[in-house]
Motif scaffolding. Structure first.
Motif, PDB file in Angstrom:
ATOM      1  N   LYS A 136      -6.049   8.407  12.495  1.00  0.00           N
ATOM      2  CA  LYS A 136      -7.250   8.285  13.315  1.00  0.00           C
ATOM      3  C   LYS A 136      -7.766   9.674  13.664  1.00  0.00           C
ATOM      4  O   LYS A 136      -7.026  10.502  14.179  1.00  0.00           O
ATOM      5  N   PRO A 162      -8.226   0.566   4.960  1.00  0.00           N
ATOM      6  CA  PRO A 162      -8.301   0.454   6.429  1.00  0.00           C
ATOM      7  C   PRO A 162      -9.733   0.164   6.894  1.00  0.00           C
ATOM      8  O   PRO A 162     -10.703   0.487   6.194  1.00  0.00           O
ATOM      9  N   ILE A 176     -13.457   3.308   7.878  1.00  0.00           N
ATOM     10  CA  ILE A 176     -13.398   4.584   7.140  1.00  0.00           C
ATOM     11  C   ILE A 176     -14.757   4.954   6.538  1.00  0.00           C
ATOM     12  O   ILE A 176     -14.930   6.041   6.027  1.00  0.00           O
ATOM     13  N   ASN A 228     -11.365   6.388  10.989  1.00  0.00           N
ATOM     14  CA  ASN A 228     -10.040   6.369  10.362  1.00  0.00           C
ATOM     15  C   ASN A 228     -10.143   7.124   9.040  1.00  0.00           C
ATOM     16  O   ASN A 228     -11.137   6.993   8.336  1.00  0.00           O
ATOM     17  N   HIS A 250      -1.601   9.180   1.844  1.00  0.00           N
ATOM     18  CA  HIS A 250      -2.010   7.771   1.756  1.00  0.00           C
ATOM     19  C   HIS A 250      -2.625   7.477   0.379  1.00  0.00           C
ATOM     20  O   HIS A 250      -2.376   6.433  -0.225  1.00  0.00           O
ATOM     21  N   ASP A 269      -1.793  -3.508  -0.023  1.00  0.00           N
ATOM     22  CA  ASP A 269      -2.328  -3.558   1.335  1.00  0.00           C
ATOM     23  C   ASP A 269      -2.172  -2.179   1.980  1.00  0.00           C
ATOM     24  O   ASP A 269      -1.121  -1.857   2.540  1.00  0.00           O
ATOM     25  N   PRO A 278     -13.371  -3.729   7.578  1.00  0.00           N
ATOM     26  CA  PRO A 278     -12.381  -3.367   6.553  1.00  0.00           C
ATOM     27  C   PRO A 278     -12.956  -3.669   5.173  1.00  0.00           C
ATOM     28  O   PRO A 278     -13.762  -4.593   5.007  1.00  0.00           O
ATOM     29  N   SER A 291      -4.148  -1.143   4.356  1.00  0.00           N
ATOM     30  CA  SER A 291      -5.012  -1.224   5.543  1.00  0.00           C
ATOM     31  C   SER A 291      -4.423  -0.559   6.783  1.00  0.00           C
ATOM     32  O   SER A 291      -5.146  -0.179   7.692  1.00  0.00           O
ATOM     33  N   GLN A 292      -3.087  -0.422   6.815  1.00  0.00           N
ATOM     34  CA  GLN A 292      -2.460   0.196   8.003  1.00  0.00           C
ATOM     35  C   GLN A 292      -2.049   1.642   7.755  1.00  0.00           C
ATOM     36  O   GLN A 292      -1.379   2.258   8.579  1.00  0.00           O
ATOM     37  N   HIS A 293      -2.433   2.174   6.616  1.00  0.00           N
ATOM     38  CA  HIS A 293      -1.999   3.528   6.239  1.00  0.00           C
ATOM     39  C   HIS A 293      -3.181   4.495   6.335  1.00  0.00           C
ATOM     40  O   HIS A 293      -3.946   4.652   5.389  1.00  0.00           O
ATOM     41  N   PHE A 294      -3.337   5.105   7.506  1.00  0.00           N
ATOM     42  CA  PHE A 294      -4.454   6.022   7.749  1.00  0.00           C
ATOM     43  C   PHE A 294      -4.122   6.890   8.954  1.00  0.00           C
ATOM     44  O   PHE A 294      -3.130   6.666   9.643  1.00  0.00           O
ATOM     45  N   LEU A 313      -8.188   8.518   5.343  1.00  0.00           N
ATOM     46  CA  LEU A 313      -7.080   8.479   4.385  1.00  0.00           C
ATOM     47  C   LEU A 313      -6.671   9.916   4.090  1.00  0.00           C
ATOM     48  O   LEU A 313      -7.487  10.705   3.615  1.00  0.00           O
TER      49      LEU A 313
END
Length: 526
Positions: A424, A387, A390, A429, A435, A417, A397, A419-422, A431
């Protein structure tokens, strides 16, 4: 994490916050971490000396004024230099200075004593095997700095306060099973990093990312002969790898920034890594590599993103770069670090490093190097997209490249990928464990040959080398992992009816406004 560890972390951070006053957090970091380290060395020294003196029914503190003081001190010194790598006199112990600073109910002047003791710790190692590991360790603890206070007394008062607060905390060093203090030290480094903005990325990799890298390079192993980090910062990555296995033969690293280099050596010692087991050097890795003849079983790194380097033509005859026929551009050293690590990787080793996304698709020399690594050498094992936002100090990214010299999946490359698994958290962002587990589970399935399990819809894909070649060795993750979400088809009949309904409601509202305006005897706004 135990409650005791959390408590210790909170206490230490509280001291740091309370006492730094107007001082910049970045400056205060060197003092608080340096003093915690000094207390640790003192406690370790006292415990070990007491152990040696036990057969004689003596304690280390009893030696001062003892008829055979000189003989005992010499014996303890020799043993300590071999076992611990350094030596402190009973009068130089942390608790002694804290006591002297607070004696008689008011702050006594101890600055010059303290300065002398810190120099003595370094000098005690002169000519011994540990000299390099302890040399200049306290050079960032400048007790003459005006940042501590305007007058000598102001400086002294602040230092005495710090020592007194730290003296009250039990570090639980006698418990050899506990790494409580090491973890608390790591926590403090992280806390200072998160508050230091842009500069923080230089010395600290967030633990969540360290965790991913450490699991990738230790998969299927419970012992490592060696682990290496060419841009080791404060050493958090090296230490995280050690947490994944039962045993690490040796820790090797290189760090260019002298302050961070000192922090790394302290961090190693605080985590009870024996001075004979680590070899950290203070030099520029690309320009002056210090371990270039060695090969390592695990390599982890978070190099500075797109850093400048000399890219001198002389490097074309350097074994690390010669075979590729091209050097990474002077404005972006990312691939120079990759080439350096590949050169130092053992045949049975795995390397995992964090890099900016540009390395996946940039052309020219970088495209040429990327193609060589995949087509000629077939070293690239996996590409993992992380993501954005981070890392401390940059929101870009990033990705992780995993490389091996002997790959079990020699005909494919894994793309993930994530990148959308986090989650906030405030402005960062993060992990979470779930994740991280998902990334590792997919990589584990891929490495064991269970390719069906390694392909997860909209998350991961196993690309045959032929497909990567078709894409001209462009590794941009969306070319391989389709994360496109199909949008619901628009029902135009329904849209038309909704608009008619909206028109009715507008007319109704206009009528109401008309009535109000008539009652008030004013013109309508339409």
């Amino acid at each position: 994490m135990t409650q005791q560890t959390q408590q210790l972390q909170a206490q230490l951070w509280n001291i740091a916050n309370t006492l730094r006053g107007k001082m910049d957090a970045d400056d205060f970091r060197d003092y608080i971490l340096g003093f915690i380290f000094y207390k640790y060395l003192s406690k370790k020294m006292e415990l070990y000396a007491n152990e040696i003196l036990e057969p004689d029914n003596l304690k280390f503190r009893d030696l001062e004024g003892h008829p055979q003081e000189t003989e005992y001190i010499e014996a303890v010194r020799d043993a300590a230099l071999d076992k611990l790598g350094y030596f402190l006199l009973p009068s130089e112990l942390f608790s002694e200075l804290a006591r002297r600073g607070n004696s008689g109910g008011k702050h006594q002047f101890i600055l010059s004593d303290l300065s002398r003791v810190l120099t003595h710790i370094e000098q005690s190692t002169m000519g011994s095997e540990s000299e390099e590991d302890f040399g200049n360790l306290f050079e960032d603890l400048d007790l003459t700095s005006s940042k501590l206070g305007k007058s000598e007394n102001d400086k002294n008062e602040l230092i005495v306060k710090v020592l007194s607060h730290l003296e009250e905390i039990d570090f639980d060093i006698a418990n050899s099973e506990s790494d409580m203090l090491g973890d608390a030290y790591e926590y403090l480094i992280g806390q200072f990093a998160s508050g230091a903005g842009k500069k923080a990325g230089e010395f600290y990799t967030p633990q969540q990312v360290s965790n991913v890298l450490a699991q990738l390079v230790t998969l299927g192993k419970d012992k490592l002969k060696s682990v290496y980090d060419p841009t080791c910062g404060s050493g958090s990555l090296l230490l995280r790898v050690a947490k994944q296995v039962k045993q690490v033969g040796g820790f090797y690293g290189q760090e260019m920034n002298p302050t961070t280099y000192n922090l790394c050596r302290m961090n190693m010692i605080m985590h009870d890594v024996h001075y004979k087991k680590f070899d950290i050097k203070n030099e520029n890795t690309l320009e002056k590599p210090q371990h270039v003849d060695m090969r390592f079983e695990a390599i982890v790194a978070n190099p500075p993103f797109s850093a400048k380097w000399s890219a001198s033509p002389l490097f074309m005859s350097d074994d690390r770069f010669a075979a590729y026929g091209k050097l990474a551009p002077g404005s972006k050293a990312d691939f120079a670090f990759v080439q350096h690590m590949v050169h130092q990787l053992a045949d049975n080793g795995t390397m995992a490093c964090v890099l900016p996304h540009g390395v996946l698709f940039r052309g020219a020399a970088e495209g040429h190097i990327r193609k060589y690594l995949i087509e000629d050498r077939n070293y690239l094992d996996a590409v993992i997209g992380l993501p954005a936002n981070i890392f401390y100090g940059t929101s870009i990214p990033t990705c992780i490249l995993v490389l091996k010299k002997n790959r079990s999946e020699a005909k494919n490359i894994l793309f993930i990928d994530a990148s959308q698994h986090f989650e906030k958290v405030k402005t960062q962002n993060v992990l979470r464990d779930g994740h991280i587990t998902k990334i590792i589970d997919v990589y584990k399935a891929y490495s064991s040959g269970a390719l069906d399990d390694a392909v997860v819809d909209k998350y991961s894909y196993v690309a045959p080398l032929a497909q990567v070649a078709e894409n001209d060795y462009n590794l941009n993750i969306p070319r391989y992992v389709d994360t496109f979400e199909e949008e619901e088809p628009v029902d135009l009949q329904q849209v038309s009816q909704d608009l008619k309904q909206l028109e009715k409601e507008i007319r109704k509202t206009d009528n109401t406004i008309q009535q109000f305006c008539d009652e008030l005897g004013i013109d309508t706004p339409f």
